[in-house]
Design an enzyme around this catalytic site. Structure first.
Site: not given
Length: 358
Positions: A180, A203
């Site tokens: 993430d 991310h």
């Protein structure tokens, strides 16, 4: 776990500075533990060995595996490892397991610092968190440095370092590889400095999300310098929900190197992370005074710069200076797009035409 509790109680009640040692070449399995203050003096925790979660799913109070709360003057360091052993949680996450029952809501954050002041965390490996790896919440005066934060690229919701309602925090000289956001900075955070971070996979580095469920959120004075991003699904991202309010202001991204990064520069004020479509709303978080300076590298996506601001509350005072981004695939071209941006500046040479204001 009892050994940790006894050591903490003794240290916390001491009138003199105290150190707790986790010996090298030792692994200590912990179900969950709270280190709670206030304490009478400064405490150092030297982790040379490994603290590890059990490899089963079980109820964890408040979904916090290891928590420091209401502690002043604490130093956590030592070259050791904190291992959330999160594989069983990932397999049962709602993002992975589409049939019920799934367990996204019950997976714990691995390491939480809540309402801590004058905190240092350095020279540690944090790996395989059940969900979020490190959360600084309601803290003031934090330095996190020389950290190695790792989890598999497909591990769900394993943000590397999460900052919420925290002021005067420096995140320095660390490597983050997760499933993430490498770093996420959300509501109530101000005076956040991020320097010399290696990020990817993951991310990217995110401001937000902000304004979910029509909340009023504020993030101010964020400085990100000297980051290297490789293979991330986003680069430098500001994300807000429609319907929220508040401000994301005074944000600088400077001296950033990117390699094969999708969406290198993105402001998304229509962020929606729900199974159903989000409704169009009239209010939004105000995004203003954002600088992208000296950003170089390659984009995995055709859209290298995407500034998708709110129809009702446009972005203001966005500056793009010396941004040199090319396609990662030879022979392809990259583009930029802007909508609802007021007062945009483009300074010095940029490798692609910076979009006109729509």
């Amino acid at each position: 776990m009892q050994a940790f509790k006894k050591a903490w109680e003794k240290a916390c009640n001491s009138s003199e500075s105290t150190k707790i040692m986790v010996p090298k070449d030792k692994t200590y399995y912990v179900k969950h533990i709270n280190f709670t203050g206030p304490c009478h003096s400064a405490i150092s925790i030297e982790i040379q060995g490994t603290i590890k979660s059990f490899p089963q799913m079980y109820d964890i109070p408040r979904r916090l595996w290891i928590k420091f709360e209401d502690v002043r003057n604490i130093d956590v360091y030592g070259g050791g490892t904190i291992d959330g052993n999160g594989e069983v949680w990932w397999k049962n996450s709602c993002r992975i397991k589409k049939t019920k029952p799934c367990q996204s809501q019950s997976a714990p954050t691995a390491l939480t610092y809540k309402n801590c002041t004058n905190l240092r965390m350095r020279n540690l490996k944090l790996m395989n968190a059940q969900q979020m790896q490190v959360n600084f919440q309601d803290c003031n005066g934090v330095e996190a440095s020389e950290l190695l934060v790792v989890a598999p690229e497909d591990s769900p919701n394993t943000d590397g370092i999460h900052v919420t309602r925290t002021s005067n925090i420096n995140i320095l000289d660390s490597q983050i590889r997760t499933g993430d956001d490498c770093i996420s900075i959300v509501n109530g955070s101000r005076n956040v400095e991020v320097r010399n971070i290696v990020c990817g996979p993951g991310h990217g580095i995110s401001i937000g999300s902000l304004g979910e469920d029509k909340t009023e959120n504020y993030v101010t004075d964020i400085f990100v310098k000297g980051a290297k991003l490789t293979g991330t699904t986003n680069g430098l991202r500001i994300k807000t929900w429609q319907g929220g309010s508040g401000i994301a202001r005074n944000i600088v991204f400077e001296d950033i190197q990117m390699t094969n990064v999708s969406n290198p520069i993105i402001i998304n004020q229509s962020y929606c992370d729900k199974n159903k479509k989000c409704q169009t709303e009239k209010s939004a978080v105000q995004v203003e005074n954002v600088i992208y300076r000296n950003i170089r590298g390659t984009s995995a996506s055709k859209m290298a710069i995407n500034l998708k601001c709110s129809d009702s509350v446009p972005c203001r005072n966005i500056a793009v200076e010396n941004v040199l981004l090319t396609a990662h695939t030879e022979g392809e071209k990259v583009e930029s797009f802007c909508t609802n941006v007021l007062s945009m500046q483009t300074l010095n040479p940029n490798s692609i035409p910076i979009c006109s204001v729509h």
